[in-house]
Design an enzyme around this catalytic site. Sequence first.
Site, PDB file in Angstrom:
ATOM      1  N   SER A 170     -23.897   4.813  -1.864  1.00 15.13           N
ATOM      2  CA  SER A 170     -23.887   5.420  -0.536  1.00 15.13           C
ATOM      3  C   SER A 170     -22.963   6.630  -0.505  1.00 15.13           C
ATOM      4  O   SER A 170     -23.327   7.706  -0.004  1.00 15.13           O
ATOM      5  CB  SER A 170     -23.442   4.373   0.485  1.00 15.13           C
ATOM      6  N   GLU A 256      -9.130   8.675  -5.174  1.00 21.74           N
ATOM      7  CA  GLU A 256      -9.584   7.956  -3.979  1.00 21.74           C
ATOM      8  C   GLU A 256      -8.596   8.115  -2.811  1.00 21.74           C
ATOM      9  O   GLU A 256      -9.010   8.287  -1.671  1.00 21.74           O
ATOM     10  CB  GLU A 256      -9.778   6.471  -4.316  1.00 21.74           C
ATOM     11  N   ARG A 451       5.246  -7.799  -3.004  1.00 23.57           N
ATOM     12  CA  ARG A 451       4.034  -7.747  -2.191  1.00 23.57           C
ATOM     13  C   ARG A 451       3.102  -8.880  -2.616  1.00 23.57           C
ATOM     14  O   ARG A 451       3.323  -9.517  -3.654  1.00 23.57           O
ATOM     15  CB  ARG A 451       3.337  -6.407  -2.336  1.00 23.57           C
TER      16      ARG A 451
HETATM   17  C1  HEM Z   1      -3.783  -1.109  11.021  1.00 23.01           C
HETATM   18  C2  HEM Z   1      -2.970  -2.069  10.778  1.00 23.01           C
HETATM   19  C3  HEM Z   1      -2.734  -2.644   9.410  1.00 23.01           C
HETATM   20  C4  HEM Z   1      -1.958  -3.722   9.182  1.00 23.01           C
HETATM   21  C5  HEM Z   1      -1.242  -4.561  10.243  1.00 23.01           C
HETATM   22  C6  HEM Z   1      -1.968  -3.973   7.767  1.00 23.01           C
HETATM   23  C7  HEM Z   1      -1.293  -5.007   7.138  1.00 23.01           C
HETATM   24  C8  HEM Z   1      -1.335  -5.304   5.797  1.00 23.01           C
HETATM   25  C9  HEM Z   1      -0.712  -6.412   5.176  1.00 23.01           C
HETATM   26  C10 HEM Z   1       0.113  -7.459   5.900  1.00 23.01           C
HETATM   27  C11 HEM Z   1      -0.964  -6.351   3.838  1.00 23.01           C
HETATM   28  C12 HEM Z   1      -0.541  -7.346   2.772  1.00 23.01           C
HETATM   29  C13 HEM Z   1       0.628  -6.856   2.005  1.00 23.01           C
HETATM   30  C14 HEM Z   1       0.944  -7.795   0.882  1.00 23.01           C
HETATM   31  O1  HEM Z   1       1.052  -9.001   1.110  1.00 23.01           O
HETATM   32  O2  HEM Z   1       1.081  -7.301  -0.244  1.00 23.01           O
HETATM   33  C15 HEM Z   1      -1.762  -5.189   3.613  1.00 23.01           C
HETATM   34  C16 HEM Z   1      -2.226  -4.781   2.382  1.00 23.01           C
HETATM   35  C17 HEM Z   1      -2.990  -3.649   2.183  1.00 23.01           C
HETATM   36  N1  HEM Z   1      -3.478  -2.803   3.155  1.00 23.01           N
HETATM   37 FE1  HEM Z   1      -3.111  -2.932   5.140  1.00 23.01          FE
HETATM   38  N2  HEM Z   1      -2.741  -3.038   7.150  1.00 23.01           N
HETATM   39  C18 HEM Z   1      -3.227  -2.190   8.115  1.00 23.01           C
HETATM   40  C19 HEM Z   1      -4.067  -1.111   7.897  1.00 23.01           C
HETATM   41  C20 HEM Z   1      -4.551  -0.701   6.668  1.00 23.01           C
HETATM   42  C21 HEM Z   1      -5.437   0.402   6.439  1.00 23.01           C
HETATM   43  C22 HEM Z   1      -6.014   1.285   7.522  1.00 23.01           C
HETATM   44  C23 HEM Z   1      -5.640   0.477   5.108  1.00 23.01           C
HETATM   45  C24 HEM Z   1      -6.481   1.416   4.289  1.00 23.01           C
HETATM   46  C25 HEM Z   1      -7.159   2.386   4.694  1.00 23.01           C
HETATM   47  C26 HEM Z   1      -4.893  -0.565   4.488  1.00 23.01           C
HETATM   48  C27 HEM Z   1      -4.832  -0.777   3.137  1.00 23.01           C
HETATM   49  C28 HEM Z   1      -4.187  -1.812   2.527  1.00 23.01           C
HETATM   50  C29 HEM Z   1      -4.131  -2.015   1.098  1.00 23.01           C
HETATM   51  C30 HEM Z   1      -4.772  -1.118   0.026  1.00 23.01           C
HETATM   52  C31 HEM Z   1      -3.397  -3.175   0.881  1.00 23.01           C
HETATM   53  C32 HEM Z   1      -3.039  -3.778  -0.471  1.00 23.01           C
HETATM   54  C33 HEM Z   1      -3.915  -4.948  -0.731  1.00 23.01           C
HETATM   55  C34 HEM Z   1      -3.602  -5.495  -2.056  1.00 23.01           C
HETATM   56  O3  HEM Z   1      -2.414  -5.753  -2.314  1.00 23.01           O
HETATM   57  O4  HEM Z   1      -4.541  -5.650  -2.851  1.00 23.01           O
HETATM   58  N3  HEM Z   1      -4.239  -1.270   5.460  1.00 23.01           N
HETATM   59  N4  HEM Z   1      -2.008  -4.558   4.838  1.00 23.01           N
END
Ligand code: HEM
Length: 537
Positions: A170, A256, A451
């Site tokens: 896509s 990316e 994390r």
């Molecule tokens: C809008 C509110 C958001 C909240 C409250 C939030 C919260 C979180 C939390 C709690 C984690 C887990 C961290 C951990 O335990 O390592 C996380 C991981 C992540 N978030 Fe978000 N997030 C938000 C938005 C976003 C957005 C918009 C994106 C991407 C466009 C994003 C990308 C990611 C990525 C790439 C991870 C890592 C996942 C991994 O460790 O494989 N987040 N987020």
Amino acid sequence: MSHDITAEHDEHHGPHHTGLARWVFSTNHKEIGTLYLVFSLIMFLIGGAMALVIRAELFAPGLQLVNPEFFNQMTTMHALVMIFGAVMPAFVGLANWMVPLMIGAPDMALPRMNNWSFWIMPFAFTLLLATLFMPTGAPASGWTLYPPLSLQGGNSLAFVIFAIHLMGISSIMGAINIIATILNMRAPGMTLLRMPLFVWTWLITAFLLIAVMPVLAGAVTMLLTDRFFGTSFFSAAGGGDPVLYQHIFWFFGHPEVYIMILPAFGIVSEIIPTFSRKRLFGYTSMVYATASIAFLSFIVWAHHMFTVGMPLGAMLFFMYATMVIAVPTGVKIFNWVSTMWRGSMTFETPMLFALGFVVLFTIGGFSGLMLAIVPADFQYHDSYFVVAHFHYVLVTGAIFAIMAGVYYWLPKWTGHMYNETLGKVHFWWSTIWINVLFFPQHYLGLAGMPRRIPDYAVQFAEFNMISSIGGFMFGIGQLLFVYIIWKCARGGEKATAQVWEGARGLEWTVPSPAPLHTFDTPPVVDDSVAVHKDNLA
Ligand code: HEM
Ligand SMILES: [Cu+2]
């Protein structure tokens, strides 16, 4: 005569469908743009709900709500949904709506492929989300799907890999379409260096997409064959190397992140001049800065994996190459500030989000520079500092820019003004709570909290509680965003064609709401509609 043209014109567009069929068969860039944007909003809410499951578990130390296996599925799915479901489709939706309007084209160059690019997405995400309901659950190895862990889970990995293939198809079709449109469909007089910056940043982004989506597809296909067909690309026991996966993945992964930020730069570069009532400062340097960032994004990937061990020379190369990106990024920040300098600024909601972007994205940029310092990264790596860093660039960066763009163009799409007071409440609410949510995570990371863990040592309790409160409050605020958009689509003060006093560019010369077909006759493009003055006499 004009009657004949209309008749012929109708025939050209095929039968007119109504109801659901109108959306399923649409080849119109505006309708497809709307489909992308609505899809992205739904994914933003689903991905947000997953984030809140994570933050609820992390509200207090100990295991309360979910088991660790499910927790890991949530981090994995949250990220995949946000990146591929929320941010990327939102930018493609904005491109669909605005690029033809900005360059004076009647539609995208390949309208039928455009339909297909969108309609692949619901299938891809059904596959992805269906894994949550499978016996072994969704993949739980993080969105990066590193082997060997990703190969040790259930068969649902195959579904995720196929979903990623579909998203890639896509994205590549979307990118081809955008490039073909920009290079072939510009109105006479719309030279490359007269194009608005949103068009420029998307042109460059589209090349990044075509370059790296196949790399991701290759990486996950190798995972697929390692897991199901007996190869051992990434298995040391079979003569392979798991670190190879990390190199291939991040060769995709770093570009990316620029795919998710370059169009954001474009949006902000449209909005700041409008609400400063000046033309963009340093237009040409913005174009070159964007191109340099895109080029550099290909030679920095190993900054994500300093700790796997690599030759000193390689570490130094990737450290300095990463730091060099601060130069073109600094050029951009300088130009935005200079555009505002001595402008007659007003602070409507799009401008507030754009300014929030400039300040908060820069915080994410600085923490990124900290992570690029090799010896420092050995401490920060895989800690909450990283989580804080990338959420500043992705949420207050990409998402804030998307929101800025939505408020900016909503009157053009719907023909109505949104409720300005509610928009400002949405901005301040989001800005306050997003900082409560993510700023403390810097300290958590520096103090040693890793994390991707469902439980943590008690010394991290207070900051995690603050962070979770911020998360829930931010989340509630987004319901207001949905309400504002809904109300604006349903009615409200009538928008003029120009909408914003300082707005320049072709999209503001067509009525609001923009009729289904625009620029059937190419517009005349001269310096009066040019969005910048670099090339003016
Ligand atoms: C809008 C509110 C958001 C909240 C409250 C939030 C919260 C979180 C939390 C709690 C984690 C887990 C961290 C951990 O335990 O390592 C996380 C991981 C992540 N978030 Fe978000 N997030 C938000 C938005 C976003 C957005 C918009 C994106 C991407 C466009 C994003 C990308 C990611 C990525 C790439 C991870 C890592 C996942 C991994 O460790 O494989 N987040 N987020
Ligand atoms: Cu990177």
